[in-house]
Enzyme design. Structure first.
Site, short mmCIF file in Angstrom:
data_model
loop_
_atom_site.label_atom_id
_atom_site.label_comp_id
_atom_site.label_asym_id
_atom_site.label_seq_id
_atom_site.Cartn_x
_atom_site.Cartn_y
_atom_site.Cartn_z
N CYS A 1 -2.36 -25.55 2.80
CA CYS A 1 -1.31 -25.90 1.84
C CYS A 1 -1.72 -25.49 0.41
CB CYS A 1 -1.06 -27.41 1.93
SG CYS A 1 -0.08 -28.10 0.61
N CYS B 1 -1.38 -28.18 -2.29
CA CYS B 1 -2.42 -29.21 -2.09
C CYS B 1 -3.72 -28.78 -2.77
CB CYS B 1 -2.70 -29.41 -0.60
SG CYS B 1 -1.29 -29.98 0.36
#
Length: 106
Positions: free
Chosen positions: A31, A34
């Site tokens: 991600c 993230c």
């Protein structure tokens, strides 16, 4: 104190039973957003030590905790206080916005 990796097995002990408010970051290795907020959370963990604990849950390795929280997208951030969710946000935010959100919630 750096962020702490939490698993499905340690979630209740580290998060719900914590004496301090806890910020939970649901994330994954793949991600991009993230990874963008990771360094900011590490810095906030140091700067806010003693006021709040910041933990990370890898959703790929620990599917039960995010499922129980109704996480649909990541990064998803939750603040627990006295074992209860008091606030949550989704998506990457700048460090200042994360810090304001945490301070307002705890």
């Amino acid at each position: 104190m750096a962020t702490v990796a939490v698993t499905d097995d340690t979630f209740d002990a580290e998060v719900k039973n914590s004496d301090l408010p806890v910020v939970v970051d649901f994330w994954a290795e793949w991600c991009g957003p993230c990874k963008m907020i990771g360094p900011a959370l590490e810095e906030l963990s140091e700067e806010m030590q003693g006021k709040v604990k910041i933990v990370k849950v890898d959703v790929d390795q620990n599917p039960n905790s995010p499922a129980s929280m109704g996480v649909r997208g990541i990064p998803a951030l939750f603040i627990f206080k006295d074992g209860q969710v008091v606030s949550n946000i989704a998506g990457a935010k700048p460090k200042a916005a994360l810090q304001s959100w945490i301070e307002e919630s705890i």
